[in-house]
Scaffold this motif. Structure first.
Motif, PDB file in Angstrom:
ATOM      1  N   LYS A   1       0.743  -1.150   0.000  1.00 10.69           N
ATOM      2  CA  LYS A   1       0.141  -0.063  -0.081  1.00 10.69           C
ATOM      3  C   LYS A   1       0.878   1.277   0.003  1.00 10.69           C
ATOM      4  N   SER A   2       1.974   1.434   0.976  1.00  3.91           N
ATOM      5  CA  SER A   2       2.447   2.532   1.040  1.00  3.91           C
ATOM      6  C   SER A   2       3.569   2.461  -0.048  1.00  3.91           C
ATOM      7  N   LYS A   3       3.989   1.620  -0.885  1.00  2.00           N
ATOM      8  CA  LYS A   3       4.831   1.272  -1.825  1.00  2.00           C
ATOM      9  C   LYS A   3       6.229   1.402  -1.379  1.00  2.00           C
ATOM     10  N   LYS A   4       6.720   1.217  -0.172  1.00  2.59           N
ATOM     11  CA  LYS A   4       7.978   1.206   0.624  1.00  2.59           C
ATOM     12  C   LYS A   4       8.390   0.026   1.140  1.00  2.59           C
ATOM     13  N   ALA A   5       9.437  -0.124   1.598  1.00  2.05           N
ATOM     14  CA  ALA A   5      10.232  -1.232   2.444  1.00  2.05           C
ATOM     15  C   ALA A   5      10.062  -0.889   3.844  1.00  2.05           C
ATOM     16  N   ASP A   6       9.236  -1.858   4.376  1.00  2.00           N
ATOM     17  CA  ASP A   6       9.395  -1.805   5.896  1.00  2.00           C
ATOM     18  C   ASP A   6      10.723  -2.107   6.585  1.00  2.00           C
ATOM     19  N   TYR A   7      11.040  -3.339   6.284  1.00  4.08           N
ATOM     20  CA  TYR A   7      12.255  -3.923   6.860  1.00  4.08           C
ATOM     21  C   TYR A   7      13.270  -4.463   5.646  1.00  4.08           C
ATOM     22  N   ARG A   8      14.759  -4.499   5.846  1.00  7.04           N
ATOM     23  CA  ARG A   8      15.431  -5.030   4.919  1.00  7.04           C
ATOM     24  C   ARG A   8      16.318  -5.835   5.848  1.00  7.04           C
ATOM     25  N   TYR A   9      16.729  -6.970   5.460  1.00 10.06           N
ATOM     26  CA  TYR A   9      17.681  -8.076   6.141  1.00 10.06           C
ATOM     27  C   TYR A   9      18.863  -8.409   5.141  1.00 10.06           C
ATOM     28  N   THR A  10      19.944  -8.465   5.604  1.00  6.90           N
ATOM     29  CA  THR A  10      21.204  -8.724   5.073  1.00  6.90           C
ATOM     30  C   THR A  10      21.892  -9.648   5.489  1.00  6.90           C
ATOM     31  N   TYR A  11      22.481 -10.588   4.526  1.00  9.84           N
ATOM     32  CA  TYR A  11      23.319 -11.945   4.922  1.00  9.84           C
ATOM     33  C   TYR A  11      24.517 -12.062   3.887  1.00  9.84           C
ATOM     34  N   ASP A  12      25.672 -12.489   4.381  1.00 14.34           N
ATOM     35  CA  ASP A  12      26.752 -12.657   3.538  1.00 14.34           C
ATOM     36  C   ASP A  12      27.081 -13.508   2.466  1.00 14.34           C
ATOM     37  N   GLU A  13      26.000 -14.481   2.645  1.00 11.14           N
ATOM     38  CA  GLU A  13      25.829 -15.646   1.631  1.00 11.14           C
ATOM     39  C   GLU A  13      24.544 -15.435   0.631  1.00 11.14           C
ATOM     40  N   ALA A  14      24.676 -16.105  -0.481  1.00  9.22           N
ATOM     41  CA  ALA A  14      23.686 -15.866  -1.311  1.00  9.22           C
ATOM     42  C   ALA A  14      22.334 -16.595  -1.003  1.00  9.22           C
ATOM     43  N   ILE A  15      21.330 -16.159  -1.386  1.00  6.95           N
ATOM     44  CA  ILE A  15      20.106 -16.783  -1.135  1.00  6.95           C
ATOM     45  C   ILE A  15      19.608 -17.847  -2.093  1.00  6.95           C
ATOM     46  N   HIS A  16      19.096 -19.043  -1.634  1.00  6.92           N
ATOM     47  CA  HIS A  16      18.406 -19.887  -2.734  1.00  6.92           C
ATOM     48  C   HIS A  16      16.871 -19.868  -2.554  1.00  6.92           C
ATOM     49  N   SER A  17      16.507 -20.079  -1.224  1.00  9.41           N
ATOM     50  CA  SER A  17      15.117 -19.861  -1.114  1.00  9.41           C
ATOM     51  C   SER A  17      14.728 -19.414   0.282  1.00  9.41           C
ATOM     52  N   ILE A  18      13.104 -19.156   0.470  1.00 16.92           N
ATOM     53  CA  ILE A  18      12.786 -18.629   1.736  1.00 16.92           C
ATOM     54  C   ILE A  18      11.353 -19.323   1.907  1.00 16.92           C
ATOM     55  N   ALA A  19      11.017 -19.518   3.450  1.00 14.63           N
ATOM     56  CA  ALA A  19       9.877 -19.978   3.666  1.00 14.63           C
ATOM     57  C   ALA A  19       9.303 -19.464   4.936  1.00 14.63           C
ATOM     58  N   TRP A  20       8.019 -19.257   5.097  1.00 18.51           N
ATOM     59  CA  TRP A  20       7.479 -18.675   6.184  1.00 18.51           C
ATOM     60  C   TRP A  20       7.126 -19.595   7.301  1.00 18.51           C
ATOM     61  N   HIS A  21       7.170 -19.170   8.299  1.00 17.24           N
ATOM     62  CA  HIS A  21       6.236 -19.786   9.480  1.00 17.24           C
ATOM     63  C   HIS A  21       4.813 -19.176   9.512  1.00 17.24           C
TER      64      HIS A  21
ATOM     65  N   LYS B   1      16.639 -25.724  -1.502  1.00 15.95           N
ATOM     66  CA  LYS B   1      15.126 -25.225  -1.132  1.00 15.95           C
ATOM     67  C   LYS B   1      15.268 -25.683   0.412  1.00 15.95           C
ATOM     68  N   VAL B   2      14.345 -25.063   0.990  1.00 16.61           N
ATOM     69  CA  VAL B   2      13.786 -25.268   2.352  1.00 16.61           C
ATOM     70  C   VAL B   2      12.503 -25.048   2.505  1.00 16.61           C
ATOM     71  N   GLU B   3      11.652 -26.005   3.223  1.00 20.61           N
ATOM     72  CA  GLU B   3      10.281 -25.822   3.391  1.00 20.61           C
ATOM     73  C   GLU B   3      10.058 -25.844   5.091  1.00 20.61           C
ATOM     74  N   TYR B   4       9.319 -24.890   5.553  1.00 14.68           N
ATOM     75  CA  TYR B   4       9.006 -24.878   7.000  1.00 14.68           C
ATOM     76  C   TYR B   4       7.730 -25.217   7.213  1.00 14.68           C
ATOM     77  N   LYS B   5       7.355 -26.298   7.891  1.00 14.56           N
ATOM     78  CA  LYS B   5       6.004 -26.527   8.045  1.00 14.56           C
ATOM     79  C   LYS B   5       5.519 -26.986   9.471  1.00 14.56           C
ATOM     80  N   THR B   6       4.292 -26.100   9.975  1.00 14.54           N
ATOM     81  CA  THR B   6       4.072 -26.475  11.440  1.00 14.54           C
ATOM     82  C   THR B   6       3.099 -27.480  11.642  1.00 14.54           C
ATOM     83  N   THR B   7       3.091 -27.967  12.762  1.00 11.44           N
ATOM     84  CA  THR B   7       1.955 -28.886  13.204  1.00 11.44           C
ATOM     85  C   THR B   7       1.230 -28.311  14.663  1.00 11.44           C
TER      86      THR B   7
END
Length: 1095
Positions: free
Chosen positions: A222-242, A293-299
């Motif tokens: 909605k606001s067309k801007k970034a709320d947060y940014r996260y930086t890591y030294d190594e390349a990213i291959h995948s992301i998964a949410w809780h 690839k990583v997947e994060y699945k809750t029970t």
């Protein structure tokens, strides 16, 4: 596929020009034999594709419809539902499918391709089709994301930008997330391509964007801007949410997993190296391979699952690819047979903001599909019900049988069911969507595949499905250890010494005969009882065309191991040609070179119910030369004979008496009537490899020689060359090969008045020669008295190599070969059952006494170039047809259609043709395959009732039909992928979350991304291409009133859309006119009181 529509008009002209009826019988035959098949009975179309998708590249799953989609590197799509529900689609461009996204429970699928195009597939029809396509011109697509129950597709690009597509209209929104706006000053360098996009499970208005360089951006739409940014030294291959949307996990190129709090300090709250060794001094763990690839699945009831591929330590050299399942404190490393392409976790809910409750993992490997049960201890795999094991060992040959006996499939299934592995999951197969077709095609169909490791597989192919019935391992007959020479070279070594080259099967007697690349022939009987064979019976045959050095029957050197070369009309006695007491093949190698023949095992052989070996026949080295590969094979259960041939000659084996009846060079079959006046000679001194069947495009000349198919024989491998033109020298004539056989009760010689059992032999130079068979009476006499075989001269000569022979009776009906009904060979120890079976008269077909005058049979002969119908016993050519001049046939079969017979032909230039019988009128000619390779040439098969098949890739069988009836009924026979299913209810927000504003936040994406708020996208960015799937798909899926209503609705939708556009344009014009009127009025007021010179 182009169909020649002028065929019917030219039928008469072709018949006059290409058919040459005999002066006396031609007109009479035309009047007597009425042909029922016409060109309108034929139509060519693909029916279904079976097997594992070749070179898979991506995968998606619809958790509500329970359908799995797999994309490949050649642009094809395979869709799987419940067992028996499969579908094949193809993108026209042939570009690799990089990502798939289901519109969950909507009956639609989005595919993103490597050529930067995006396509929308309609799955609500039996043959899915593309509704819309969008081709990006300026940016490369790297990642796509389609939120559940959303019509807006996010597309990330190589430049780091994100574009948004309306999947209903497939138009771009003006809303764009630019990479520089996303990262701003957090990085001085470009963040790299977009590797991940997903919305927050609890807030649809927030988007997480992963860039390859290691930057993650939490974007507020909605606001067309970034709320947060996260930086890591190594390349990213995948992301998964809780699922609660407060944490996410990233996988990196150094084998680490980082867990981040959404409102954190900018550093990961936890860093895990699943396969890294932890140093004791507290230093950073050693670097590992990337976690792809990583997947994060809750029970609800326990710890969450973290499932990942890759991440192994670099010191695990030679370790197989692994899938790692981390659940609580336990870590399970599951080894796979092939590299992992992709994996998906199957969950109980499609909603990302609820407890996921994972129950299975689908793992797509390079050459297999594995589904793991997460609910059981030890994570067992599900038993895969799809026919994905066709390529378990490379397929080297195929045979196809339609409309066979109804008791064959149950018999094969009963013995094959005992071969199944144990230890599978007890649960039902989780991919269970779709419905079976309602076709009326109910006749049994069986496909037999021969493989490079010596296995033979029987498949139930009825009703356009495929299911493995039984698997035979022929390699068990031979010793495992082979003689290996220290100086062996690739040219003299066979990579697959047990590979199956040709198969002959009698469905009625269930006798099976296979020829291998190591110049061996194995004869099998079918039994439902287990036996132990103490000594495997072996016959050794010297098959060569050297007449001067031929051993005499009384001479040494052959002894009781090798049958003497029989003269025409004579048969060795059982005593001199009996099987050896012990297997031995190396005794015939005078130069001590590499042994091409396999060593038959000398220890007792336990044979399970199913096919059990009765006799092994081996060709041995002669004069330091290896045996030539076997080029043709046939068996007849009624006569108890097996015949095989190669470029040197042929051998007829009596498998009941275990003797060789005839062993002749090809030239000797002619006797004194050899039309070529050749001098027989020894085989050439160059090594002809006998194994390693491969594809034609593998490069070397040696590979091409090793690629000879059973039907291609010694043909030039260039499909564009005419083979007959190259066969001109005396040297090639002397190498005349045996290319086909046919057993039948017919007239052995010209002018005969009675039918006798015969063997007809076809050669590579176009000759058809007859061999008369004098059989003892059935029963005990058949086992004691010898079978007399005598060559009876040439029947006919054609251009090109002989491919197929058949016989018709006086009415034009097919004369089936005689056969012995199946009996249980191991029923009684005292042999009563066997004796009773032997005393049964074999089933054969004889003409009635009224037919024995005049022409009462017709021989149908088809070569690479032409076909002829010969009247018997006069041997007059009744019909003749030139099939091709510039190419040659690879396969020809005489097949029974519903109302008649025809010759079905597959040409090297890609044409599929059918000819009527006996008139040889062209009925069908379709340019089906624009390019032919050796795999197709080796595996193409026609069978009865208009069915055919071939291996379209190393892992897939393509079935086609040339029957008009089957084409018309195909729509009913195909299964349905989409079935109406209610979408599960959304998770309950709870009283307090509803009261205080917690829970998932919705977003009006239409208001945000629509043209009113976001404007129009640049036209140069992407091009919209309308698909063919809308109206055409509806025409195919619906008929009658329903179809008319559907078409009317589509027409109304299109009309409404056009009216809406017209209304918008009219409103814009009215607004423009109002503005113009206002400006004109203001100008008039300004100028009203001024003089003309003041203006």
């Amino acid at each position: 596929m182009k169909k020649f529509n002028i065929r019917k008009v030219l039928d008469g002209l072709k018949e006059v020009s290409s058919s040459t009826p005999s002066p006396h019988a031609g007109t009479q035959e035309n009047n007597l034999l009425q042909e029922t098949l016409q060109s309108e009975h034929f139509q060519l179309c693909k029916t279904v594709r079976h097997g594992f998708p070749y070179q898979p590249s991506s995968m998606a799953f619809d958790p509500v419809q329970k359908i799995l989609a797999i994309g490949t590197q050649n642009g094809s799509l395979r869709l799987f539902g419940r067992p028996g529900v499969e579908c094949y689609c193809q993108h026209e461009s042939g570009a690799a499918v990089i990502q798939l996204q289901f519109l969950i429970n909507e009956g639609a699928l989005v595919s993103a391709l490597a050529d930067d195009s995006v396509h929308l597939w309609n799955l609500r029809q039996k043959r899915p089709a593309i509704l819309h396509s969008l081709k990006f011109n300026k940016e490369r697509i790297t990642h796509c994301h389609l939120p559940f129950q959303s019509k807006w597709l996010y597309i990330g690009t190589e430049r780091g930008n994100i574009h948004i597509v309306n999947v209903e209209s497939f138009t771009l929104s003006g809303y764009v997330i630019m990479w520089n706006k996303a990262i701003e000053l957090s990085s001085k360098a470009h963040p790299g391509p977009v590797v991940h996009i997903s919305d927050n499970p609890m807030d649809e208005g927030k988007l997480i964007i992963g860039f390859e360089a290691g930057i993650v951006v939490f974007w507020d739409l909605k606001s067309k801007k970034a709320d947060y940014r996260y930086t890591y030294d190594e390349a990213i291959h995948s992301i998964a949410w809780h699922h609660e949307g407060k944490q996410f996990i990233c996988s990196h190129s150094d084998g680490t997993l980082t867990i981040w709090n959404l409102k954190g300090t900018g550093k990961p709250v936890q860093t895990i190296t699943p396969h890294g060794k932890q140093p004791k001094d507290g230093k950073k763990p050693e670097s590992c391979k990337p976690i792809l690839k990583v997947e994060y699945k809750t029970t609800r009831a326990g710890e969450p699952f973290m499932i990942l591929s890759g991440g192994l330590s670099y010191d695990t050299v030679g370790r197989r690819p692994c899938l790692t399942v981390m659940h609580g404190k336990s870590t399970a490393v599951l080894e796979m047979d092939y590299p992992i392409v992709d994996f998906l976790t199957l969950c109980e809910t499609p909603y990302p903001n609820d407890f996921q409750e994972p129950y299975a993992v689908v793992v797509l490997l390079e050459k297999d599909l594995v589904v793991i049960d997460l609910a059981q201890n030890g994570y067992p795999i599900f038993e895969n019900p799809y026919p994905l094991t066709i390529h378990e060992s490379p397929v080297t040959c195929c045979e196809y049988f339609a409309d066979c006996s109804v008791d064959l499939i149950p018999a094969l299934y009963s013995v094959g069911s005992r071969q199944k592995r144990q230890g599978y999951s007890k649960k039902e197969w989780p991919i269970s969507g779709g419905n079976w077709g309602l076709g009326t095609q109910s006749y049994p169909e069986i496909i037999i595949t021969g493989h490079a490791d010596g296995t033979v597989k029987f498949w139930d192919a009825s009703a356009i499905m495929l299911q493995v019935l039984y698997k035979l391992k022929t390699a068990k007959v031979f010793e495992k250890s082979r003689v290996k020479e220290e100086k062996a070279t690739p040219e003299t070594m066979d990579e697959d010494p047990f590979a199956i080259q040709i198969m002959a099967w009698c469905p009625d007697s269930r006798m099976l005969c296979v020829a291998g690349v190591s110049a061996n022939v194995l004869i099998y009987r079918f039994s439902k009882q287990e036996i132990t064979t103490e000594v495997v019976q072996l016959l050794e045959v010297r098959l060569h065309c050297e007449l001067n050095d031929m051993e005499s029957p009384d001479g040494g050197g052959g002894g009781d191991q090798t049958p003497a070369l029989a003269t025409p009309g004579a048969s060795p006695s059982p005593q001199t040609a009996g099987p050896p007491t012990h297997p031995s093949t190396s005794s015939n190698n005078s130069d001590g070179g590499n042994v091409p023949c396999l060593k038959v095992r000398s220890t007792p052989l336990k044979q399970s119910p199913g096919y059990q070996v009765e006799l092994v026949v081996q060709l041995v080295w002669v004069g330091g030369e290896p045996p030539q590969p076997i080029t043709s094979l046939a068996l007849n259960s009624s006569y108890g004979l097996v015949v095989f041939g190669n470029s040197a000659g042929l051998a007829v084996v009596d498998y009941l008496q275990k003797t060789v009846l005839l062993n002749l060079g090809t030239v000797e079959l002619y006797g004194s009537n050899d039309p070529y006046q050749r001098q027989p000679r020894s085989p050439r001194k160059t090594r002809q490899p006998s194994g390693g069947l491969c594809d034609i495009n593998e490069g070397s000349a040696t590979s091409e020689d090793r690629c000879k198919s059973p039907t291609s024989d010694h043909r030039d491998n260039s499909f564009s060359r005419s083979r007959s033109s190259s066969v001109t020298s005396i040297d090639k004539e002397a190498r005349e090969a045996i290319t086909s056989f046919h057993f039948a009760e017919t007239f052995a010689r010209k002018g005969d008045s009675s039918l006798t059992p015969c063997l007809h032999v076809g050669t590579s130079l176009g000759s058809v020669l007859a061999v008369a068979l004098n059989l003892p009476p059935a029963g005990e006499q058949r086992l004691l008295q010898p079978v007399i075989v005598s060559p009876s001269g040439t029947l006919v000569r054609l251009k090109g190599s002989i491919l197929r022979m058949a016989f018709l009776d006086a009415t034009g009906s097919l004369v089936p070969p005689a056969f012995e009904p199946w009996y249980e060979p191991n029923a009684l120890a005292d042999g009563e059952e066997r004796d009773r079976a032997r005393k049964r008269r074999p089933v054969s077909v004889s003409p009635s006494p009224s037919q024995e005058l005049g022409e009462c049979q017709y021989a149908v002969v088809c070569s690479e170039k032409q076909a002829k119908v010969i009247a018997l016993p006069s041997q007059n050519c009744t019909f003749k047809h030139s099939i091709t001049e510039t190419s040659f046939l690879l396969r020809a079969d005489v097949v029974a259609m519903g109302s008649g017979l025809c010759v079905a032909c597959f040409c090297a230039n890609g044409h599929i043709m059918t000819l009527s019988l006996p008139g040889l009128r062209p009925l069908l000619d379709v340019n089906y395959l624009p390019l032919t390779d050796m795999r197709i040439a080796r595996t193409f098969c026609f069978t009865n009732l208009g069915q055919a098949m071939y291996l379209t890739s190393p892992t897939e069988i393509q079935r086609i039909t040339y029957s008009q009836d089957t084409c018309e009924n195909l729509q009913e026979m195909l299964g349905e992928l989409f079935t109406p299913v209610e979408t599960p209810e959304a998770p309950n927000r709870g009283f307090f979350k509803g009261l205080f504003g917690g829970g998932a936040q919705s977003l009006d994406r239409e208001e945000l991304f629509g043209e009113t708020a976001a404007g129009k996208a640049s036209r140069s960015l992407a091009q919209h291409i309308p698909g063919q799937g809308g109206m055409e798909g509806m025409k195919g899926a619906a008929s009658g009133v329903v179809g008319d209503l559907a078409r009317a609705r589509i027409a109304l939708d299109e009309r409404g859309q056009k009216l809406g556009e017209l209304e918008e344009r009219t409103a814009a014009m009215m607004a423009s006119a109002d503005n113009f009127g206002k400006h004109a009025h203001e100008m008039m007021l300004k100028c009203k009181d001024k003089k003309w010179y003041q203006l």
